[in-house]
Design a protein around this motif. Sequence first.
Motif, PDB file in Angstrom:
ATOM      1  N   GLU A  48      17.362  -3.195  -3.408  1.00  0.00           N
ATOM      2  CA  GLU A  48      18.063  -3.627  -4.623  1.00  0.00           C
ATOM      3  C   GLU A  48      17.328  -3.227  -5.889  1.00  0.00           C
ATOM      4  N   LYS A  49      16.012  -3.422  -5.914  1.00  0.00           N
ATOM      5  CA  LYS A  49      15.211  -3.108  -7.092  1.00  0.00           C
ATOM      6  C   LYS A  49      13.808  -2.705  -6.652  1.00  0.00           C
ATOM      7  N   MET A  50      13.438  -1.499  -6.977  1.00  0.00           N
ATOM      8  CA  MET A  50      12.125  -0.979  -6.607  1.00  0.00           C
ATOM      9  C   MET A  50      11.062  -1.591  -7.527  1.00  0.00           C
ATOM     10  N   PRO A  51      10.003  -2.157  -6.952  1.00  0.00           N
ATOM     11  CA  PRO A  51       8.927  -2.686  -7.805  1.00  0.00           C
ATOM     12  C   PRO A  51       8.095  -1.536  -8.374  1.00  0.00           C
ATOM     13  N   ASP A  52       7.235  -1.867  -9.323  1.00  0.00           N
ATOM     14  CA  ASP A  52       6.286  -0.882  -9.839  1.00  0.00           C
ATOM     15  C   ASP A  52       5.082  -0.762  -8.915  1.00  0.00           C
ATOM     16  N   ILE A  53       4.749  -1.889  -8.255  1.00  0.00           N
ATOM     17  CA  ILE A  53       3.584  -1.948  -7.371  1.00  0.00           C
ATOM     18  C   ILE A  53       3.934  -2.857  -6.193  1.00  0.00           C
ATOM     19  N   LEU A  54       3.469  -2.475  -5.008  1.00  0.00           N
ATOM     20  CA  LEU A  54       3.679  -3.287  -3.809  1.00  0.00           C
ATOM     21  C   LEU A  54       2.314  -3.715  -3.273  1.00  0.00           C
ATOM     22  N   VAL A  55       2.122  -5.032  -3.119  1.00  0.00           N
ATOM     23  CA  VAL A  55       0.928  -5.578  -2.483  1.00  0.00           C
ATOM     24  C   VAL A  55       1.390  -6.068  -1.124  1.00  0.00           C
ATOM     25  N   ILE A  78       5.450   4.829  -5.464  1.00  0.00           N
ATOM     26  CA  ILE A  78       4.799   3.733  -6.163  1.00  0.00           C
ATOM     27  C   ILE A  78       3.488   3.402  -5.469  1.00  0.00           C
ATOM     28  N   PRO A  79       2.535   2.827  -6.191  1.00  0.00           N
ATOM     29  CA  PRO A  79       1.281   2.427  -5.553  1.00  0.00           C
ATOM     30  C   PRO A  79       1.506   1.262  -4.587  1.00  0.00           C
ATOM     31  N   VAL A  80       0.939   1.398  -3.390  1.00  0.00           N
ATOM     32  CA  VAL A  80       1.009   0.336  -2.379  1.00  0.00           C
ATOM     33  C   VAL A  80      -0.414  -0.082  -2.046  1.00  0.00           C
ATOM     34  N   ILE A  81      -0.685  -1.372  -2.259  1.00  0.00           N
ATOM     35  CA  ILE A  81      -2.000  -1.932  -1.958  1.00  0.00           C
ATOM     36  C   ILE A  81      -1.877  -2.691  -0.645  1.00  0.00           C
ATOM     37  N   ILE A  82      -2.655  -2.283   0.331  1.00  0.00           N
ATOM     38  CA  ILE A  82      -2.622  -2.892   1.657  1.00  0.00           C
ATOM     39  C   ILE A  82      -3.669  -3.998   1.723  1.00  0.00           C
ATOM     40  N   ILE A  83      -3.249  -5.183   2.201  1.00  0.00           N
ATOM     41  CA  ILE A  83      -4.190  -6.274   2.407  1.00  0.00           C
ATOM     42  C   ILE A  83      -4.105  -6.712   3.861  1.00  0.00           C
ATOM     43  N   ALA A  92      -7.251   1.264   8.110  1.00  0.00           N
ATOM     44  CA  ALA A  92      -7.526   1.761   6.763  1.00  0.00           C
ATOM     45  C   ALA A  92      -7.159   3.242   6.636  1.00  0.00           C
ATOM     46  N   VAL A  93      -7.559   4.034   7.605  1.00  0.00           N
ATOM     47  CA  VAL A  93      -7.248   5.465   7.566  1.00  0.00           C
ATOM     48  C   VAL A  93      -5.737   5.685   7.641  1.00  0.00           C
ATOM     49  N   GLU A  94      -5.067   4.967   8.537  1.00  0.00           N
ATOM     50  CA  GLU A  94      -3.611   5.102   8.643  1.00  0.00           C
ATOM     51  C   GLU A  94      -2.927   4.719   7.334  1.00  0.00           C
ATOM     52  N   ALA A  95      -3.368   3.637   6.729  1.00  0.00           N
ATOM     53  CA  ALA A  95      -2.770   3.181   5.472  1.00  0.00           C
ATOM     54  C   ALA A  95      -2.957   4.220   4.370  1.00  0.00           C
ATOM     55  N   MET A  96      -4.145   4.759   4.249  1.00  0.00           N
ATOM     56  CA  MET A  96      -4.409   5.741   3.195  1.00  0.00           C
ATOM     57  C   MET A  96      -3.701   7.066   3.491  1.00  0.00           C
ATOM     58  N   ARG A  97      -3.635   7.443   4.747  1.00  0.00           N
ATOM     59  CA  ARG A  97      -2.943   8.682   5.125  1.00  0.00           C
ATOM     60  C   ARG A  97      -1.453   8.583   4.830  1.00  0.00           C
ATOM     61  N   ASP A  98      -0.900   7.383   5.006  1.00  0.00           N
ATOM     62  CA  ASP A  98       0.534   7.182   4.773  1.00  0.00           C
ATOM     63  C   ASP A  98       0.868   6.918   3.310  1.00  0.00           C
ATOM     64  N   GLY A  99      -0.125   7.033   2.442  1.00  0.00           N
ATOM     65  CA  GLY A  99       0.152   6.931   1.013  1.00  0.00           C
ATOM     66  C   GLY A  99      -0.293   5.649   0.352  1.00  0.00           C
ATOM     67  N   GLY A 100      -1.091   4.845   1.045  1.00  0.00           N
ATOM     68  CA  GLY A 100      -1.595   3.628   0.424  1.00  0.00           C
ATOM     69  C   GLY A 100      -2.477   3.942  -0.768  1.00  0.00           C
ATOM     70  N   PHE A 101      -2.404   3.115  -1.769  1.00  0.00           N
ATOM     71  CA  PHE A 101      -3.205   3.312  -2.979  1.00  0.00           C
ATOM     72  C   PHE A 101      -4.584   2.681  -2.828  1.00  0.00           C
ATOM     73  N   ASP A 102      -4.631   1.522  -2.187  1.00  0.00           N
ATOM     74  CA  ASP A 102      -5.892   0.810  -1.996  1.00  0.00           C
ATOM     75  C   ASP A 102      -5.781  -0.034  -0.733  1.00  0.00           C
ATOM     76  N   PHE A 103      -6.926  -0.426  -0.211  1.00  0.00           N
ATOM     77  CA  PHE A 103      -6.997  -1.207   1.021  1.00  0.00           C
ATOM     78  C   PHE A 103      -7.967  -2.344   0.768  1.00  0.00           C
TER      79      PHE A 103
END
Length: 190
Positions: A48-55, A78-83, A92-103
């Motif tokens: 419905e609405k794309m955020p600017d940032i996804l945590v 958009i930047p995606v921060i994985i927690i 961590a490697v999978e998240a960053m390889r798939d386009g994660g901005f931070d972990f």
Amino acid sequence: MSEGSQKLVYVVEDSVSSGALYSSYLEAAGYAVSHFIDGHSALVAIKEKMPDILVQDVCLPDISGMEVMRFTKARADIPVIIITANSSIDIAVEAMRDGGFDFIEKPFSKDRLIAAVADAAQQSTLDQGQVTAGATAASKPRPIRAVREHFVGESSVMESIYQLLDSAARSKASVFVTGESGTGKEVCAQ
């Protein structure tokens, strides 16, 4: 942060109390925040609405947080921060390889979360500036701090390593670099 420039952050965290806490941190820092407790409700909102940032938490009750990230990244850069509380180098490697901005590994401080989101907001603003200047954000690789000048390689594996190193460089956490002799551990540490 003025209201006109207020960034929309989606927090996807299945723990209601943790999600409310993260949301309160970010709202106090000037962000507009929506909290989702499962992947499905986050996907509906993203459509419905794309955020600017996804945590994004990795472990969700219905679908993998990594799937939510892939779904989002397929629609917008958009930047995606994985927690996650279940951190491993593989995740961590999978998240960053798939386009994660931070972990970010749980537990983390309020300051760590706000710093990661602020970095993501700055990157998002830079990417939007590139788009309005006539270049697409997707056509230009993200600037990975001065990491690349010390390494050789442009493969997808090296790209994920550059992103992981950049994420580690922004973190205040101690990082332990391991590997065989001659693989560049000292260069990574610098």
